[in-house]
Structures are given as C-alpha cells and as structure tokens.
Design a protein around this motif. Structure first.
Motif, PDB file in Angstrom:
ATOM      1  N   LYS A  54       3.811   2.189   6.249  1.00  0.00           N
ATOM      2  CA  LYS A  54       3.364   1.497   7.461  1.00  0.00           C
ATOM      3  C   LYS A  54       4.133   0.198   7.694  1.00  0.00           C
ATOM      4  N   GLY A  55       4.609  -0.400   6.627  1.00  0.00           N
ATOM      5  CA  GLY A  55       5.354  -1.634   6.759  1.00  0.00           C
ATOM      6  C   GLY A  55       6.718  -1.456   7.389  1.00  0.00           C
TER       7      GLY A  55
ATOM      8  N   GLY B  30       0.819  -1.213   0.000  1.00  0.00           N
ATOM      9  CA  GLY B  30       0.000   0.000   0.000  1.00  0.00           C
ATOM     10  C   GLY B  30       0.850   1.260   0.000  1.00  0.00           C
ATOM     11  N   LEU B  31       0.220   2.379  -0.326  1.00  0.00           N
ATOM     12  CA  LEU B  31       0.953   3.650  -0.410  1.00  0.00           C
ATOM     13  C   LEU B  31       0.999   4.408   0.909  1.00  0.00           C
ATOM     14  N   SER B  32       0.249   3.958   1.903  1.00  0.00           N
ATOM     15  CA  SER B  32       0.260   4.574   3.246  1.00  0.00           C
ATOM     16  C   SER B  32       0.037   6.081   3.187  1.00  0.00           C
ATOM     17  N   THR B  33      -0.916   6.521   2.400  1.00  0.00           N
ATOM     18  CA  THR B  33      -1.129   7.954   2.196  1.00  0.00           C
ATOM     19  C   THR B  33      -1.558   8.689   3.461  1.00  0.00           C
TER      20      THR B  33
ATOM     21  N   ASN C 273      -6.594  -1.365  13.599  1.00  0.00           N
ATOM     22  CA  ASN C 273      -6.010  -0.924  12.332  1.00  0.00           C
ATOM     23  C   ASN C 273      -5.437   0.472  12.514  1.00  0.00           C
ATOM     24  N   VAL C 274      -4.139   0.631  12.253  1.00  0.00           N
ATOM     25  CA  VAL C 274      -3.467   1.915  12.480  1.00  0.00           C
ATOM     26  C   VAL C 274      -3.092   2.550  11.147  1.00  0.00           C
ATOM     27  N   ASN C 275      -3.730   3.672  10.837  1.00  0.00           N
ATOM     28  CA  ASN C 275      -3.503   4.361   9.560  1.00  0.00           C
ATOM     29  C   ASN C 275      -3.018   5.795   9.708  1.00  0.00           C
ATOM     30  N   GLU C 276      -2.999   6.312  10.937  1.00  0.00           N
ATOM     31  CA  GLU C 276      -2.611   7.701  11.144  1.00  0.00           C
ATOM     32  C   GLU C 276      -1.595   7.817  12.267  1.00  0.00           C
TER      33      GLU C 276
END
Length: 198
Positions: free
Chosen positions: A24-25, A15-18, A181-184
C-alpha cells in the motif's frame, strides 16, 4: 504529562498489505508512492519525519529518507509506533498510516493546531463513527509509555482499545473522507477516480 520533546512525524509503512495484495505504501495516488507523499507532508509540519518499515524493506529507500526499522517486539500497528517511541522516548509522534490516501496537509495541520499535550494523544474521529483513529494521531511521549504498560497488563495489541480507555483529545476533521482507509483493490480504484475528479 506535558510533552517537552519535539514533535516527530512517522509514516507507518511496514505492514504486509495482505488484503491489497500489493504494498500500500507504493501506490501512487498523488504521483509518487504514498509513503513518500506522506513523508514529505510530515517533513513540512514536524521537527523531523521518519518512515516505519520492516528490515527487508530497507534497500527500497534512498539515503536521504530517514527510517525506523520495526523492532518486532509488539504486534500490529504498535510494532511501528513503539519502535519509534524507543528511538526517541522524549518526543511526541504524529502517526499517519500509509493507507489513508485522502489525508492532506490541511488535515495534518488541524491536528497539530488542536493538539492537547496534556492528553495521552490527540486523535481524529469521524462525525459518524465517533471512534478514535489511532493511525492518524499525535501520540504524546507519556501516552506511549502508558501504552506499553497497557499492553503488558491487558495482553492486547489494539491501539484503539487503549485510546478508548484513556484521556484523549478528540478532533473532528473538516472533512471526514481524509480518514478513508483503503485496504482493497476495489477501494483503491474508487479513490483514484475520486482524486481525478477533484
């Protein structure tokens, strides 16, 4: 629809982790990049493990890490999931997204123990949401074949929509927070604090 092939593990790391604004990886919640941490976990419990990546990420890995490069046929998570399916169409795939920092070996083993090979997939869901989590799940080979039919018919690239309309085995983890789920960045900071206090 019993799967006769092996159970392979796949870390979704392409993913692009926008929203996070950093890969994120590569976040080291456990002392190593999260994609490496999950890859090692899956190697312990699956027949083989792989990391799903974009082509431009290839030079970030060692020759010892097994990679599946996204084919870019589908959008979203199905890009990595179905690229893996095309790599080996006879095996089931245990999918883990790299933005689940609290997932652990116990939870993964629970999913494997409770696996139903006669379902499309065996998926975790929290006790509060009651929604299948497609990115922490075992997808059977036949289920992935049916997912491609679904995409062609519905023009939808949403794994959760496919699962909600399919025969799936629902499993509730022993702890709901393994599905966090951690996106920010704000969420990342909170998780780091939580892990330090464990």
């Amino acid at each position: 629809m019993t799967s006769t092939g092996k159970l392979y593990g796949l870390v979704l790391a392409g993913g692009l982790s926008t929203r996070m604004k950093t890969d994120k990886g590569l976040i080291a919640y456990h002392g190593v990049p999260q994609r490496t941490y999950l890859y090692k976990l899956l190697k312990e419990v699956c027949d083989e493990a792989y990391i799903s990546i974009r082509k431009e990420q290839e030079n970030e890995f060692t020759s010892e890490e097994k990679l599946i490069i996204d084919e870019d046929v589908y959008k979203g998570p199905f890009n990595g999931i179905l690229s893996a399916h095309h790599f080996d169409k006879n095996s089931a795939w245990l999918i883990i997204a790299c933005d689940l920092p609290l997932i652990n070996k116990r939870a993964i083993k629970q999913l494997i123990v409770e696996r139903d090979v006669n379902s499309i997939a065996t998926v975790f869901t929290t006790s509060t949401k009651e929604m299948p989590e497609p990115l922490c799940a075992i997808w059977e080979a036949e289920g992935l074949k049916q997912a491609e039919v679904f995409i062609a018919a519905q023009k939808s690239f949403a794994p959760i929509k496919f699962l909600r309309n399919s025969n799936v085995k629902i499993v509730k983890p022993l702890q709901d927070d393994v599905l966090l789920n951690v996106n920010e960045e704000k969420q990342r900071i909170e998780v780091v604090k939580k892990l330090k206090n464990k």
